[in-house]
Design a protein around this motif. Structure first.
Motif, PDB file in Angstrom:
ATOM      1  N   ASN A 107      25.777  66.018 -61.633  1.00 27.50           N
ATOM      2  CA  ASN A 107      24.738  66.310 -60.470  1.00 27.50           C
ATOM      3  C   ASN A 107      24.846  65.896 -59.072  1.00 27.50           C
ATOM      4  O   ASN A 107      23.648  65.702 -58.019  1.00 27.50           O
ATOM      5  N   VAL A 108      26.307  65.460 -59.056  1.00 29.60           N
ATOM      6  CA  VAL A 108      27.239  64.915 -57.513  1.00 29.60           C
ATOM      7  C   VAL A 108      27.021  66.970 -56.685  1.00 29.60           C
ATOM      8  O   VAL A 108      27.219  67.427 -57.129  1.00 29.60           O
ATOM      9  N   THR A 109      26.510  66.168 -55.707  1.00 26.70           N
ATOM     10  CA  THR A 109      25.996  67.203 -54.024  1.00 26.70           C
ATOM     11  C   THR A 109      28.086  67.778 -54.515  1.00 26.70           C
ATOM     12  O   THR A 109      27.962  68.325 -54.366  1.00 26.70           O
ATOM     13  N   ASP A 110      28.697  66.576 -54.287  1.00 27.99           N
ATOM     14  CA  ASP A 110      30.706  67.179 -53.502  1.00 27.99           C
ATOM     15  C   ASP A 110      31.671  66.391 -54.390  1.00 27.99           C
ATOM     16  O   ASP A 110      31.444  65.548 -54.236  1.00 27.99           O
ATOM     17  N   ILE A 111      31.651  67.420 -55.611  1.00 27.60           N
ATOM     18  CA  ILE A 111      32.123  66.677 -56.595  1.00 27.60           C
ATOM     19  C   ILE A 111      33.672  65.818 -56.568  1.00 27.60           C
ATOM     20  O   ILE A 111      33.890  65.258 -56.710  1.00 27.60           O
TER      21      ILE A 111
END
Length: 245
Positions: free
Chosen positions: A139-143
């Motif tokens: 769910n993180v935008t920039d993994i």
């Protein structure tokens, strides 16, 4: 990552800013029904997977551990008996609110709760002995940025552990779970929480997440060594780990 680039929100491609806002909205909606959500997506097996995950982490007395995206406390509560100093961080205040209430009900007063974005942690360099994240990294935008931050805040010899849904390699099982997750889980979300859209996103986000070899490679690119993957149910869910040296 520039604002002109797009990232996945389920099966949609949206701007990074929009994804962050929409993910926050999803978890605000499901916070009070988080266990119900996980039961729906895993058939209740998430409880066993989390037990196994914490056994792999091996929290110890006196360690500093960051449990990222751990708002409702599921992982922290399992680690607390070890005597480690645990910081529970989550970008979503509603999830943290649920966790703090649950901790109070259990009489757990030693946990630290903090609102934090995995991509821009405010903790100092080389502060934690272990970093855990369970069912949160997708769910993180920039993994990649979040993985680099995990590496930064760990001490030398620190360990990274991630529990996440992945792609099963068992013949036939993937098709069965796909049918269950896409057709049944949103209906359960509608029936139990009157929120089929949030549940639909959570299933779609699993499908867009990198497979096990790809995600292991991303962990290595963030600076971790001795990376490993422990698949369960053929990789339907997996424990990823790495070390900072």
């Amino acid at each position: 990552m520039s604002e002109q680039e797009t990232v996945s929100f389920g099966y949609e491609d949206v701007s990074p800013t929009e994804k962050t806002q929409r993910v926050r909205g999803v978890f605000s909606n499901v916070a009070s029904r988080y266990d119900l959500m996980n039961d729906a997506m895993s058939g209740g097996m998430h409880r066993l997977w989390k037990d196994r995950f914490v056994r792999r982490v091996k929290p110890r007395q006196g360690e500093q551990i960051l449990d990222m995206a751990g708002g409702t406390g599921d992982i922290a509560f399992r680690m607390a008996p070890s005597g480690a100093a645990i910081t529970v961080a989550d970008i979503n205040p509603e999830m943290l609110g649920v966790g703090m209430k649950r901790a109070q009900e259990r009489g757990l007063t030693g946990l630290v709760w903090t609102e934090a974005n995995a991509e821009t942690l405010t903790f100092p360099d080389k502060f934690f002995d272990a970093y855990t994240i369970a069912f949160g990294i997708r769910n993180v935008t920039d993994i990649p940025k979040a993985l680099r931050e995990a590496h930064r805040v760990l001490r030398r010899g620190g360990r990274f552990f991630c529990l996440e849904f992945s792609t099963t390699t068992w013949p036939g099982f993937g098709e069965v779970y796909d049918a269950y997750s896409h057709k049944v889980v949103p209906q359960l979300g509608k029936l139990l929480a009157n929120d089929p859209d949030s549940y639909r996103y959570l299933i779609e986000s699993i499908r867009r997440f990198p497979d096990m070899p790809s995600f292991e490679r991303m962990i290595g690119e963030a600076g971790f060594v001795r990376t490993q993957v422990e698949p369960m149910l053929g990789g339907l869910v997996a424990i990823h780990s790495g070390w900072k040296i």
